[in-house]
Design a protein around this motif. Structure first.
Motif, short mmCIF file in Angstrom:
data_model
loop_
_atom_site.label_atom_id
_atom_site.label_comp_id
_atom_site.label_asym_id
_atom_site.label_seq_id
_atom_site.Cartn_x
_atom_site.Cartn_y
_atom_site.Cartn_z
N GLY A 126 19.54 25.39 24.56
CA GLY A 126 20.43 24.45 25.24
C GLY A 126 19.92 23.03 25.17
O GLY A 126 18.72 22.79 25.05
N VAL A 147 19.84 31.17 29.39
CA VAL A 147 20.13 32.09 28.30
C VAL A 147 20.39 33.51 28.82
O VAL A 147 21.26 34.21 28.28
CB VAL A 147 18.97 32.10 27.27
N LYS A 174 24.10 33.40 30.21
CA LYS A 174 25.10 32.92 29.25
C LYS A 174 26.38 32.60 29.96
O LYS A 174 27.45 32.83 29.62
CB LYS A 174 25.27 33.86 28.07
N TYR A 232 23.18 26.87 26.11
CA TYR A 232 23.10 27.47 27.44
C TYR A 232 21.96 26.89 28.25
O TYR A 232 20.86 26.69 27.74
CB TYR A 232 22.88 28.98 27.32
#
Length: 80
Positions: free
Chosen positions: A55, A77, A80, A74
């Motif tokens: 991200g 993670v 998500k 993201y």
């Protein structure tokens, strides 16, 4: 010491080359901003895939005003 990878340096160079120095108050024409933003929207996800970056948030400021900000990938993670 953290080693900076080539694509990250390319983003930094791209941004510094297109950002006016502090002494300039006037932002460039909108078409220039649009071209840069379009290029970054294509370039950033590719760099993230190559480097495994999950991200990233980025902002572009011109003349003391934010003209674009966007998040990629993201923040979490696992969720998500």
């Amino acid at each position: 010491m953290t080693r900076i990878q080539g694509p990250c340096v390319a983003v930094a160079v791209l941004l510094s080359a297109t950002t006016p120095s502090v002494g300039f108050a006037q932002a460039p024409a909108d078409s220039g901003n649009r071209r840069l933003i379009e290029a970054l929207r294509e370039f950033i996800p590719e760099v993230m895939r190559q480097d495994g970056t999950p991200g990233l948030n980025i902002a572009l400021a011109r003349g003391g005003k934010i003209v674009w900000q966007e998040g990629f990938g993201y923040a979490d993670v696992a969720r998500k």
